[in-house]
Design a protein around this motif. Structure first.
Motif, PDB file in Angstrom:
ATOM      1  N   ARG A  97       0.821  -1.213   0.000  1.00 18.21           N
ATOM      2  CA  ARG A  97       0.000   0.000   0.000  1.00 18.21           C
ATOM      3  C   ARG A  97       0.855   1.262   0.000  1.00 18.21           C
ATOM      4  O   ARG A  97       0.336   2.360   0.246  1.00 18.21           O
ATOM      5  N   SER A  98       2.143   1.119  -0.245  1.00 16.43           N
ATOM      6  CA  SER A  98       3.029   2.284  -0.236  1.00 16.43           C
ATOM      7  C   SER A  98       2.686   3.225  -1.383  1.00 16.43           C
ATOM      8  O   SER A  98       2.209   2.816  -2.435  1.00 16.43           O
ATOM      9  N   VAL A 113       6.547   3.000  -8.622  1.00 16.64           N
ATOM     10  CA  VAL A 113       5.102   3.155  -8.617  1.00 16.64           C
ATOM     11  C   VAL A 113       4.537   2.738  -7.261  1.00 16.64           C
ATOM     12  O   VAL A 113       5.187   2.047  -6.477  1.00 16.64           O
ATOM     13  N   ALA A 114       3.329   3.157  -6.994  1.00 20.12           N
ATOM     14  CA  ALA A 114       2.680   2.830  -5.722  1.00 20.12           C
ATOM     15  C   ALA A 114       2.550   1.321  -5.558  1.00 20.12           C
ATOM     16  O   ALA A 114       2.354   0.581  -6.516  1.00 20.12           O
ATOM     17  N   GLY A 115       2.703   0.856  -4.323  1.00 22.55           N
ATOM     18  CA  GLY A 115       2.476  -0.550  -4.013  1.00 22.55           C
ATOM     19  C   GLY A 115       3.610  -1.473  -4.356  1.00 22.55           C
ATOM     20  O   GLY A 115       3.421  -2.692  -4.407  1.00 22.55           O
ATOM     21  N   THR A 116       4.818  -0.925  -4.562  1.00 25.15           N
ATOM     22  CA  THR A 116       5.940  -1.777  -4.957  1.00 25.15           C
ATOM     23  C   THR A 116       7.061  -1.756  -3.920  1.00 25.15           C
ATOM     24  O   THR A 116       8.228  -1.925  -4.262  1.00 25.15           O
ATOM     25  N   GLY A 117       6.714  -1.567  -2.671  1.00 20.68           N
ATOM     26  CA  GLY A 117       7.717  -1.682  -1.626  1.00 20.68           C
ATOM     27  C   GLY A 117       8.123  -3.130  -1.410  1.00 20.68           C
ATOM     28  O   GLY A 117       7.482  -4.063  -1.917  1.00 20.68           O
ATOM     29  N   ASP A 118       9.184  -3.323  -0.669  1.00 22.75           N
ATOM     30  CA  ASP A 118       9.762  -4.651  -0.463  1.00 22.75           C
ATOM     31  C   ASP A 118       9.582  -5.069   0.995  1.00 22.75           C
ATOM     32  O   ASP A 118      10.207  -4.476   1.883  1.00 22.75           O
ATOM     33  N   PRO A 119       8.735  -6.075   1.289  1.00 23.75           N
ATOM     34  CA  PRO A 119       8.536  -6.474   2.686  1.00 23.75           C
ATOM     35  C   PRO A 119       9.804  -6.966   3.361  1.00 23.75           C
ATOM     36  O   PRO A 119       9.927  -6.871   4.578  1.00 23.75           O
TER      37      PRO A 119
END
Length: 276
Positions: A97-98, A113-119
């Motif tokens: 949700r970033s 782009v939005a939603g492409t963070g790395d857990p």
């Protein structure tokens, strides 16, 4: 933890560049990856970071950061200074949700782009991140969720590592030839072992830690290739355990294929969301 030699010069050069191009923009810098996991090798390991800004980056911010990273290049010694630009709000929520930001891959900055963070970055930061600017990581609200991490890990095994295995299995191809070099087997064997470790424990480990884990987790028949990859990774003295790069390559690819299948059979892990 103190920033190790070999990374400190690059960090200082980064601060000088980014503060000259965009004063006050970067409010926090945290190191993850091999530095945080105590497996940093100067000149060989990348420097992985999470940079935090107060708000979503504007076009002018991105342009300034791009100039800063270009200015940093001469201070990097055969290594990459790679990472993510996120906001404090992003860190407190699922990276899926970033909001839009920026990322640096192989020293090249681009829009994220939005939603492409790395857990994995979120979990590493929460448990082991090294603070070099901003509040201590223990004082920052950082999202972690072991169920989401496990789902991401399973996808990575299929979407990245199965593809890597298929391409590397063709000897007369660039990926296939790369597995004849010492670093090729290390990338595959220790990389997949890291994901196996995460699914088994719910934690994040380094390449060296993954190799040490693999020595205990898998059948003794795999010990030779694991020990060879650990020898290469750590730069330990001594000769190769293989007379032929082709034989080493075959064992490495067989190991990766086995470890992917075995990882998918692991039940949900137990334990805390982050390392204690």
């Amino acid at each position: 933890m103190v920033v190790p030699p070999g990374a400190d010069e690059a960090i200082e050069a980064y601060f000088a560049a980014v503060d000259a191009e965009a004063p006050g923009l970067v409010e926090g810098i945290y190191l993850v990856g091999s530095v945080a996991l105590d497996d940093f090798h100067p000149g060989a390991s990348d420097i992985d970071f999470v940079a935090v800004t107060g708000d979503v980056l504007s076009d002018a911010d991105v342009a300034a950061l791009e100039r800063a990273h270009v200015a940093l290049t001469p201070y990097l010694r055969r290594q990459f200074f790679d990472g993510l630009y996120v906001t404090w709000r992003d860190l407190g929520d699922d990276p899926a949700r970033s909001r839009p930001g920026a990322c640096v891959e192989q020293n090249r900055l681009r829009r994220r782009v939005a939603g492409t963070g790395d857990p994995v970055a979120w979990h590493t930061l929460a448990s082991r991140g090294v603070t070099v600017r901003g509040p201590r990581r223990e004082e920052v609200r950082i999202w972690t969720d072991r169920t989401v991490l496990a789902a991401w890990t399973h996808r990575n095994l299929d979407e990245y590592w199965r593809v890597w295995l298929r391409r590397s299995s063709r000897l007369r191809s660039r990926p296939g030839l790369a597995t004849l070099a010492p670093t090729g087997p290390v990338w595959g064997v220790l990389g997949v072992s890291r994901l196996h470790y995460t699914l088994a424990t719910g934690r994040i480990t380094s390449k060296r830690g993954a190799g040490e884990y693999a020595r205990q987790a898998f059948d003794v028949r795999w010990q030779r290739i694991v020990d060879e990859c650990l020898r290469i990774r750590t730069g330990a003295p001594g000769r190769s355990r293989y007379r032929s790069p082709l034989h080493r390559r075959r064992d490495a690819l067989d190991f990766v294929a086995m470890a992917i299948e075995d990882a998918h059979r692991i039940d949900d892990f137990a334990g805390p969301d982050v390392d204690e």
